[in-house]
Design a protein around this motif. Structure first.
Motif, short mmCIF file in Angstrom:
data_model
loop_
_atom_site.label_atom_id
_atom_site.label_comp_id
_atom_site.label_asym_id
_atom_site.label_seq_id
_atom_site.Cartn_x
_atom_site.Cartn_y
_atom_site.Cartn_z
N LEU A 192 13.65 8.99 -3.01
CA LEU A 192 13.02 8.92 -2.07
C LEU A 192 14.54 8.87 -1.41
O LEU A 192 14.51 9.48 0.28
CB LEU A 192 12.14 8.52 -1.93
N VAL A 193 14.82 7.45 -1.19
CA VAL A 193 16.08 7.82 -0.05
C VAL A 193 17.13 8.52 0.01
O VAL A 193 17.40 9.22 1.09
CB VAL A 193 16.79 6.52 -0.01
N GLN A 194 17.41 9.25 -1.27
CA GLN A 194 18.37 9.98 -1.07
C GLN A 194 18.27 10.99 -0.87
O GLN A 194 18.75 12.36 0.12
CB GLN A 194 19.43 10.54 -3.00
N ALA A 195 16.36 11.69 -0.90
CA ALA A 195 16.04 12.77 -0.09
C ALA A 195 15.80 12.76 1.18
O ALA A 195 16.08 14.56 1.19
CB ALA A 195 14.28 13.53 -0.76
N VAL A 196 15.43 11.85 1.46
CA VAL A 196 15.28 11.88 3.24
C VAL A 196 16.87 12.09 3.56
O VAL A 196 17.21 12.49 4.74
CB VAL A 196 15.16 10.38 3.76
N GLN A 197 17.98 11.15 2.94
CA GLN A 197 19.15 11.73 3.47
C GLN A 197 20.26 12.68 3.57
O GLN A 197 20.41 13.69 4.53
CB GLN A 197 20.35 10.74 2.89
N ASP A 198 19.58 13.39 1.73
CA ASP A 198 19.66 15.20 2.08
C ASP A 198 19.31 16.35 3.21
O ASP A 198 19.82 16.53 3.76
CB ASP A 198 18.93 15.24 0.67
N ALA A 199 17.80 15.50 3.02
CA ALA A 199 17.00 16.16 4.37
C ALA A 199 17.89 16.47 5.97
O ALA A 199 17.75 17.59 6.03
CB ALA A 199 15.53 15.89 4.17
N LEU A 200 18.09 15.11 6.15
CA LEU A 200 18.78 15.10 7.32
C LEU A 200 19.90 15.81 7.44
O LEU A 200 20.42 16.30 8.48
CB LEU A 200 18.93 13.60 7.29
N TRP A 201 20.79 16.06 6.62
CA TRP A 201 22.01 16.38 6.62
C TRP A 201 21.78 17.80 5.98
O TRP A 201 22.36 18.64 6.42
CB TRP A 201 23.28 16.04 5.12
N GLU A 257 0.59 -1.12 -0.34
CA GLU A 257 0.14 0.22 -0.14
C GLU A 257 0.63 0.74 -0.05
O GLU A 257 0.57 1.59 -0.26
CB GLU A 257 -1.06 0.01 1.56
N VAL A 258 1.81 1.35 0.51
CA VAL A 258 2.70 2.16 0.36
C VAL A 258 4.08 1.76 0.36
O VAL A 258 5.01 0.93 -0.01
CB VAL A 258 3.21 3.26 1.61
N SER A 259 5.12 2.78 -0.57
CA SER A 259 6.50 2.18 -0.91
C SER A 259 7.62 2.34 -0.22
O SER A 259 8.54 1.18 -0.29
CB SER A 259 6.81 3.44 -2.24
N ALA A 260 7.36 3.33 1.02
CA ALA A 260 7.98 3.02 1.63
C ALA A 260 8.02 3.41 3.17
O ALA A 260 6.64 4.11 2.92
CB ALA A 260 9.91 3.88 2.02
N ALA A 261 8.81 3.15 4.19
CA ALA A 261 7.49 3.87 5.71
C ALA A 261 8.93 4.12 7.00
O ALA A 261 9.84 4.07 6.52
CB ALA A 261 6.72 3.04 6.30
N VAL A 262 9.01 5.32 7.74
CA VAL A 262 9.64 5.41 8.50
C VAL A 262 9.02 4.88 9.66
O VAL A 262 8.31 4.94 10.07
CB VAL A 262 9.54 6.96 8.49
N LEU A 263 10.03 3.90 10.27
CA LEU A 263 10.01 3.02 11.37
C LEU A 263 11.41 3.29 12.47
O LEU A 263 12.27 3.49 12.30
CB LEU A 263 9.93 1.76 11.30
N ALA A 264 10.46 2.45 13.45
CA ALA A 264 11.72 2.65 14.51
C ALA A 264 12.35 1.52 14.46
O ALA A 264 11.81 0.55 13.93
CB ALA A 264 10.92 2.21 15.60
N ILE A 265 13.94 1.91 14.21
CA ILE A 265 14.32 0.53 14.28
C ILE A 265 14.44 0.12 15.96
O ILE A 265 14.90 0.19 17.08
CB ILE A 265 16.28 1.33 13.94
N PRO A 266 14.55 -1.39 15.53
CA PRO A 266 15.13 -2.49 14.78
C PRO A 266 13.43 -2.86 13.42
O PRO A 266 12.55 -2.45 14.55
CB PRO A 266 15.49 -3.91 15.01
N ALA A 267 13.37 -2.70 12.52
CA ALA A 267 12.67 -2.76 12.02
C ALA A 267 11.80 -3.64 11.91
O ALA A 267 13.35 -5.14 11.84
CB ALA A 267 12.65 -2.16 10.36
N GLY A 303 14.33 4.64 10.99
CA GLY A 303 14.94 4.49 9.35
C GLY A 303 14.43 4.60 8.67
O GLY A 303 12.69 4.58 8.70
N LEU A 304 14.77 4.15 6.86
CA LEU A 304 13.50 4.42 6.78
C LEU A 304 13.18 2.86 5.62
O LEU A 304 14.32 2.16 5.76
CB LEU A 304 14.17 5.35 5.05
N ALA A 305 12.18 2.60 5.80
CA ALA A 305 11.98 0.88 5.63
C ALA A 305 11.50 1.03 3.99
O ALA A 305 10.10 1.46 3.63
CB ALA A 305 11.83 -0.13 6.55
N TRP A 306 12.48 -0.03 3.21
CA TRP A 306 11.25 -0.64 1.93
C TRP A 306 10.88 -2.28 1.57
O TRP A 306 12.21 -2.80 2.44
CB TRP A 306 12.17 0.07 1.44
#
Length: 279
Positions: free
Chosen positions: A268-277, A135-145, A253-256
């Motif tokens: 999306l992974v790259q955008a999350v990394q860039d946003a964090l930096w 239903e979703v392409s990715a999810a931000v989940l608490a680690i460990p996922a 972490g971003l999970a997929w």
């Protein structure tokens, strides 16, 4: 016919064939021909023309609102078609990191070509189920996922305050130490452990810290609170007291799914990394 209706609406607005033609990048004869075609198709005259003025006929005034509705619908159709044709991705995330999710969506919308992001607020269990079901392409989940997902772009959220009911004995303290929680109920959203904290843990379904504040206000327990929550929430019935508990934090972490990797997901992974930096 849509072009003719557009010409009709523009002439009606300008009451000038030459002005309407200039607006639409047409010649005046082409504009006149378009209006004539529309009048023939409708079977009525739309304008009274003279050497000095252009006026709507009674029939033209009656038909103008319908022409405007047609043009609005056509514009909405084009906008929705463009949105559907644009690459998109669905991201689930816990409410706590909503500002990060918004920054990521803006980054992807600004790239070339743009990628649309459909945001979905969800707790851990709901987000994991949506990700597993596609239903979703990715999810931000608490680690460990969950082990079946790939994770990346990890980041930490510091937990350095304690939410207590307003008027609680701890509310007047300049700071709270782990031993101050001995014998008290400590809320744990999503059932996460709080290493190093004393007290009786009480699991709270989901991963919504803001909702857990309702339990705090009701006297059902105390809540270790991330700095993100402290900055975002102001409540008269809850007090945030600094908590000295070492390196207490939540790792996200971003999970997929490894079976559903697409170019949009990697963006999306790259955008999350860039946003964090750049935060």
């Amino acid at each position: 016919m849509l072009r003719e209706i557009q010409c009709f609406a523009r002439v009606a607005d300008r009451l000038s064939f030459s002005g309407a033609a200039a607006d639409l990048g047409m010649s005046q004869p082409a504009m006149s021909q378009a209006i004539t075609r529309l009048e023939r198709a409708a079977g009525v005259r739309l304008f009274e023309r003279s050497a000095r003025a252009v006026r709507l006929t009674a029939e033209g005034r009656a038909l103008l609102p319908y022409a405007e509705q047609v043009l609005e619908s056509a514009s909405a159709f084009s906008a929705e078609a463009a949105r559907l044709a644009r690459p998109s991705i669905h991201l689930a995330y816990p409410p706590l990191i909503g500002s990060l999710a918004a920054r990521v969506a803006r980054r992807l919308a600004a790239r070339t070509p743009p990628i649309g992001v459909e945001l979905r607020v969800a707790g851990r269990a709901e987000a994991s189920a949506a990700l597993a079901g596609g239903e979703v392409s990715a999810a931000v989940l608490a680690i460990p996922a969950p082990a079946q997902f790939v994770t990346g772009a990890r980041f930490h959220v510091s937990v350095d305050h304690l939410a207590v009911p307003a008027g609680h004995p701890l509310a007047a303290r300049p700071r709270v130490m782990p031993q101050d929680l001995a014998g008290r109920t400590v809320l744990a959203p999503g059932g996460r452990p709080w290493p190093g904290l004393q007290g009786r843990p009480r699991a709270v379904p989901g991963d919504d810290f803001a909702a857990a504040l309702d339990l705090v206000a009701a006297g059902a327990g105390l809540l270790p609170a991330p700095q993100l929550l402290v900055r975002a929430v102001r409540r008269d019935d809850v007090t945030f007291v600094p908590l000295v508990a070492g390196d207490l934090r939540i790792t996200y972490g971003l999970a997929w799914s490894r079976e559903r990797v697409t170019p949009e997901l990697m963006a999306l992974v790259q955008a999350v990394q860039d946003a964090l930096w750049t935060r």
